[in-house]
Write a protein that holds these residues in place. Structure first.
Motif, PDB file in Angstrom:
ATOM      1  N   HIS A 194     -26.901  -3.540  21.992  1.00 38.19           N
ATOM      2  CA  HIS A 194     -27.494  -4.562  21.121  1.00 38.19           C
ATOM      3  C   HIS A 194     -27.018  -5.946  21.542  1.00 38.19           C
ATOM      4  O   HIS A 194     -27.804  -6.905  21.603  1.00 38.19           O
ATOM      5  CB  HIS A 194     -27.112  -4.282  19.668  1.00 38.19           C
ATOM      6  N   ALA A 197     -28.749  -6.970  24.704  1.00 39.75           N
ATOM      7  CA  ALA A 197     -30.164  -7.278  24.491  1.00 39.75           C
ATOM      8  C   ALA A 197     -30.366  -8.652  23.881  1.00 39.75           C
ATOM      9  O   ALA A 197     -31.415  -9.274  24.074  1.00 39.75           O
ATOM     10  CB  ALA A 197     -30.797  -6.210  23.598  1.00 39.75           C
ATOM     11  N   TYR A 198     -29.363  -9.142  23.153  1.00 38.73           N
ATOM     12  CA  TYR A 198     -29.533 -10.394  22.424  1.00 38.73           C
ATOM     13  C   TYR A 198     -28.583 -11.505  22.874  1.00 38.73           C
ATOM     14  O   TYR A 198     -28.518 -12.551  22.229  1.00 38.73           O
ATOM     15  CB  TYR A 198     -29.359 -10.159  20.923  1.00 38.73           C
ATOM     16  N   ASP A 200     -26.882 -13.760  26.339  1.00 33.78           N
ATOM     17  CA  ASP A 200     -26.943 -14.130  27.746  1.00 33.78           C
ATOM     18  C   ASP A 200     -25.742 -13.532  28.482  1.00 33.78           C
ATOM     19  O   ASP A 200     -24.600 -13.694  28.041  1.00 33.78           O
ATOM     20  CB  ASP A 200     -26.952 -15.662  27.861  1.00 33.78           C
ATOM     21  N   ASN A 207     -29.336 -15.229  23.401  1.00 36.79           N
ATOM     22  CA  ASN A 207     -30.418 -15.526  24.331  1.00 36.79           C
ATOM     23  C   ASN A 207     -31.697 -15.917  23.590  1.00 36.79           C
ATOM     24  O   ASN A 207     -31.694 -16.102  22.371  1.00 36.79           O
ATOM     25  CB  ASN A 207     -30.653 -14.345  25.274  1.00 36.79           C
ATOM     26  N   ARG A 208     -32.798 -16.027  24.326  1.00 33.98           N
ATOM     27  CA  ARG A 208     -34.068 -16.483  23.762  1.00 33.98           C
ATOM     28  C   ARG A 208     -34.542 -15.582  22.626  1.00 33.98           C
ATOM     29  O   ARG A 208     -34.991 -16.067  21.576  1.00 33.98           O
ATOM     30  CB  ARG A 208     -35.118 -16.541  24.872  1.00 33.98           C
ATOM     31  N   ASP A 209     -34.444 -14.255  22.814  1.00 36.23           N
ATOM     32  CA  ASP A 209     -34.918 -13.319  21.783  1.00 36.23           C
ATOM     33  C   ASP A 209     -34.104 -13.454  20.498  1.00 36.23           C
ATOM     34  O   ASP A 209     -34.664 -13.475  19.398  1.00 36.23           O
ATOM     35  CB  ASP A 209     -34.828 -11.884  22.298  1.00 36.23           C
ATOM     36  N   ARG A 210     -32.771 -13.532  20.656  1.00 40.19           N
ATOM     37  CA  ARG A 210     -31.923 -13.659  19.470  1.00 40.19           C
ATOM     38  C   ARG A 210     -32.174 -14.987  18.781  1.00 40.19           C
ATOM     39  O   ARG A 210     -32.171 -15.071  17.545  1.00 40.19           O
ATOM     40  CB  ARG A 210     -30.447 -13.550  19.888  1.00 40.19           C
ATOM     41  N   LYS A 212     -34.971 -16.712  18.606  1.00 42.24           N
ATOM     42  CA  LYS A 212     -36.211 -16.685  17.820  1.00 42.24           C
ATOM     43  C   LYS A 212     -36.027 -15.896  16.524  1.00 42.24           C
ATOM     44  O   LYS A 212     -36.509 -16.311  15.462  1.00 42.24           O
ATOM     45  CB  LYS A 212     -37.336 -16.111  18.667  1.00 42.24           C
ATOM     46  N   ASP A 213     -35.339 -14.738  16.621  1.00 39.37           N
ATOM     47  CA  ASP A 213     -35.075 -13.952  15.410  1.00 39.37           C
ATOM     48  C   ASP A 213     -34.247 -14.762  14.416  1.00 39.37           C
ATOM     49  O   ASP A 213     -34.538 -14.798  13.212  1.00 39.37           O
ATOM     50  CB  ASP A 213     -34.328 -12.660  15.759  1.00 39.37           C
ATOM     51  N   SER A 273     -27.580 -21.578  21.908  1.00 35.91           N
ATOM     52  CA  SER A 273     -28.266 -20.505  22.628  1.00 35.91           C
ATOM     53  C   SER A 273     -28.646 -20.988  24.023  1.00 35.91           C
ATOM     54  O   SER A 273     -28.918 -22.179  24.231  1.00 35.91           O
ATOM     55  CB  SER A 273     -29.527 -20.087  21.866  1.00 35.91           C
ATOM     56  N   GLU A 333     -41.552 -21.571  17.288  1.00 37.69           N
ATOM     57  CA  GLU A 333     -42.256 -21.946  18.511  1.00 37.69           C
ATOM     58  C   GLU A 333     -42.593 -23.436  18.527  1.00 37.69           C
ATOM     59  O   GLU A 333     -42.387 -24.123  19.543  1.00 37.69           O
ATOM     60  CB  GLU A 333     -43.552 -21.132  18.647  1.00 37.69           C
TER      61      GLU A 333
END
Length: 622
Positions: A194, A197-198, A200, A207-210, A212-213, A273, A333
């Motif tokens: 996990h 995945a979130y 860098d 990272n980018r995904d974390r 945005k969440d 981030s 976004e």
């Protein structure tokens, strides 16, 4: 054969005993049986004896299987990662298998003596969860639960338990039975996956995904609480060049230090981030414009302290764009996009600064629409004209060429800057005919100076990426040279290094131009995509050092070192550097001392109308 052991043994024993008895009777009583009678006796006796032996074998086999199953069962629950438990509700007795000792650190006897120990070892934050689990079992429903326990030595572990209620004939729960597993390794692996995945890999930042969440969650809270929020989009100035010049290992170490500084510059509640490369996002919760400005200034000021890498001091700066919730966007976004737009405004403002996002009002949009409509008309009505800025040999100050720079006198808007109308011309495609017009005017002007005053100089013309990528670009250049009758050796094309995004295609076009005898220059080097090693494989004559480097060579030791390296590498790769934006004598002296041959800037001359440039050239050459 082994399964008949009992039967065979009993038969043999029976036969032996029978023979002994018969012999005994014969000796004692003198009674002798015939062989037939003896055989019949044995035959009649054998089935009974065989059946008895079979029962013995079966009992022995079952006993061995039972012992093996028991051993296997016991070995299963001696496993250090599992234990079984039983809670007798009626007699209030708890039984646990030995595996609990390695998982929780306490002995079987500890748990069986102290019924509360089961809950005492439970992590304080999970006690409600465990209590609900047992209440579910007591209600008669099988259940599973995962929770943390505190090992006797203080280590936090994860366990997972599967429980089942046992009922009496009346349907009441009288006992709870279960199996519990040590899930620590699996949970640690899950947490690691996990995290990967979130976060860098290089910097450890979200990272980018974390991001945005996180932004979705945070914006929802801020909307409910009617709070403001700020998003800072940060780009490290000239990082691509640093990475190419010093190597990726130094570049990675630099990014790690940068990320640490960002974290130190913000509050504990803020999130830093990494989007990728040298781009970072900072989210400032519950922050207004003043707080965002203070954080941005703190980050910029922190960059005045050099980064120490491989024993060397490295100076650089950051450009920051800021968007504010809810004024500049209501979703992640839009806020990131507007912060990115503001960051580019900061870059255009000279870098090393911050810029808030500015909503384009109707007046700005109307002005853009006017410029867009007027570009083609301006070409037809001769509203465009050229200025020429001299290029010199730095050692002597002698002029060897000029750069043609376009200007626009709009009938309604007045003087419109190329910074404003060139991007619109590129968006609309007008840049192709406009660029050809500039090329034609510059070549004709240079030919006129040659014919009238016998002045032999190179005129350099800027080429847009859109123009360069046009399939008829080379043909247009040939056509202009033929019409103006200017020899190709007196024409230079300044092509921005962004064409290096497609080096294979660009190299083919450049080689074709080079074969004509045209001088090829790469403009604004150090601000975009290429590296000196890539340029070394291209047919170019000069690399134009961006003015942002020149402006810092006397005030920033790291920039000075980079410029020295670029000059030396240029010599190694067989092309020269021309420095633009030279504004004072110290900059010129530095460049001369370090072997830079060519330059231009206000220190020598500003861009001049054709007539004034002509007078300057006449003084130089006549």
């Amino acid at each position: 054969m082994l399964k008949y052991t009992g039967r065979i043994s009993i038969c043999l024993i029976t036969i032996a005993v029978t023979i002994i008895i018969l012999i005994y009777r014969h000796v004692e009583n003198g009674v002798a049986l015939s062989y037939f009678e003896i055989a019949m006796f044995i035959i009649l006796l054998l089935p009974v004896v065989w059946w008895l032996g079979k029962q013995y074998d079966k009992a022995k086999f079952l006993n061995e299987e039972l012992q093996q199953s028991k051993a296997e069962f016991e070995s299963l629950f001696r496993n250090n990662h599992i234990f079984v438990w039983s809670n007798d509700i009626i007699h209030k007795e708890i039984k646990v298998s030995k595996g609990i000792e390695s998982i929780q650190g306490y002995t079987q006897r500890d748990f069986e003596k102290n019924h509360e120990l089961w809950f005492e070892v439970c992590h304080p934050d999970d006690r409600d969860k465990v209590d609900h689990y047992f209440q579910t079992l007591l209600s008669g429903t099988p259940d599973r639960c995962e929770w943390r326990i505190v090992h006797k030595d203080g280590e936090i572990k994860w366990i997972e338990s599967f429980g089942n209620p046992v009922f009496d004939s009346a349907g009441n729960v009288v006992k709870l039975n279960g199996v519990t597993y040590d899930n620590t390794e699996r949970k640690q692996l899950e947490e690691k996956l996990h995290y990967m995945a979130y976060h860098d890999v290089l910097t450890g930042l979200p990272n980018r995904d974390r991001l945005k969440d996180y932004l979705h969650e945070t914006l929802s809270q801020h909307k409910t609480n009617q709070q403001n929020l700020a998003v800072l989009f940060i780009d490290i100035d000239r990082f691509k060049f640093i990475n190419n010049a010093l190597g990726h290992m130094i570049g990675d170490a630099f990014l790690q230090q940068v990320s640490q500084r960002f974290v130190q510059c913000v509050r504990e509640s803020d999130v830093v981030s990494r989007l990728g490369g040298d781009e970072f996002i900072v989210v400032l919760e519950n922050s207004d414009q003043a707080q965002a400005k203070a954080i941005a200034e703190r980050i910029i000021n922190d960059f005045y302290t050099p980064f120490i890498l491989d024993g060397h001091e490295l100076f650089t700066s950051a450009s920051i764009g800021i968007s504010l919730y809810p004024n500049d966007g209501l979703d992640p976004e839009t806020l990131i996009k507007h912060a990115d737009t503001a960051m580019y405004l900061a870059k255009k403002s000279g870098k090393n600064t911050y810029q808030f996002f500015i909503q384009e009002d109707k007046n700005i949009l109307d002005r853009k629409a006017i410029i867009e409509r007027s570009l083609k008309r301006g070409l037809m009505n001769d509203e465009f004209y050229l200025h020429y800025q001299p290029k010199v040999w730095l050692k002597t100050g002698e002029i060897y060429g000029v750069e043609a720079l376009i200007r626009w006198q709009h009938p309604e808007l007045g003087i419109v800057s190329p910074i404003e109308f060139i991007p619109i011309a590129e968006e609309t495609g007008v840049i192709v005919p406009l660029g050809k017009w500039v090329l034609k005017q510059a070549c004709e002007q240079n030919k006129k100076w040659q014919q009238t005053f016998d002045i032999r100089i190179i005129v350099a013309v800027n080429v847009s990426v859109i123009q360069f990528q046009d399939q008829y670009f080379t043909d247009s250049v040939k056509e202009v040279l033929e019409e103006s009758k200017l020899s190709p050796e007196y024409l230079g094309l300044e092509i921005t290094e962004s064409v290096m995004q497609n080096p294979k295609q660009s190299a083919a076009t450049l080689q074709e131009l080079k074969n004509l005898g045209i001088k090829i220059l790469i403009d604004d080097f150090g601000t975009g995509y290429s590296s000196l090693s890539i340029l070394g494989n291209l047919p170019i004559d000069l690399v134009k050092l961006d003015k942002s480097f020149v402006s810092e060579i006397t005030s920033n030791s790291f920039t000075a070192a980079l410029v020295k390296t670029m000059i030396e590498m240029g010599k190694t790769l067989d092309f020269d550097l021309i420095a633009e934006g030279i504004e004072h004598e110290k900059q010129a002296d530095f460049l001369i001392e370090n072997g830079c041959k060519y330059g231009q800037g206000y220190y020598y001359s500003p861009p001049l109308p054709a007539s004034e440039a002509e007078e300057l050239l006449k003084k130089e050459f006549l």
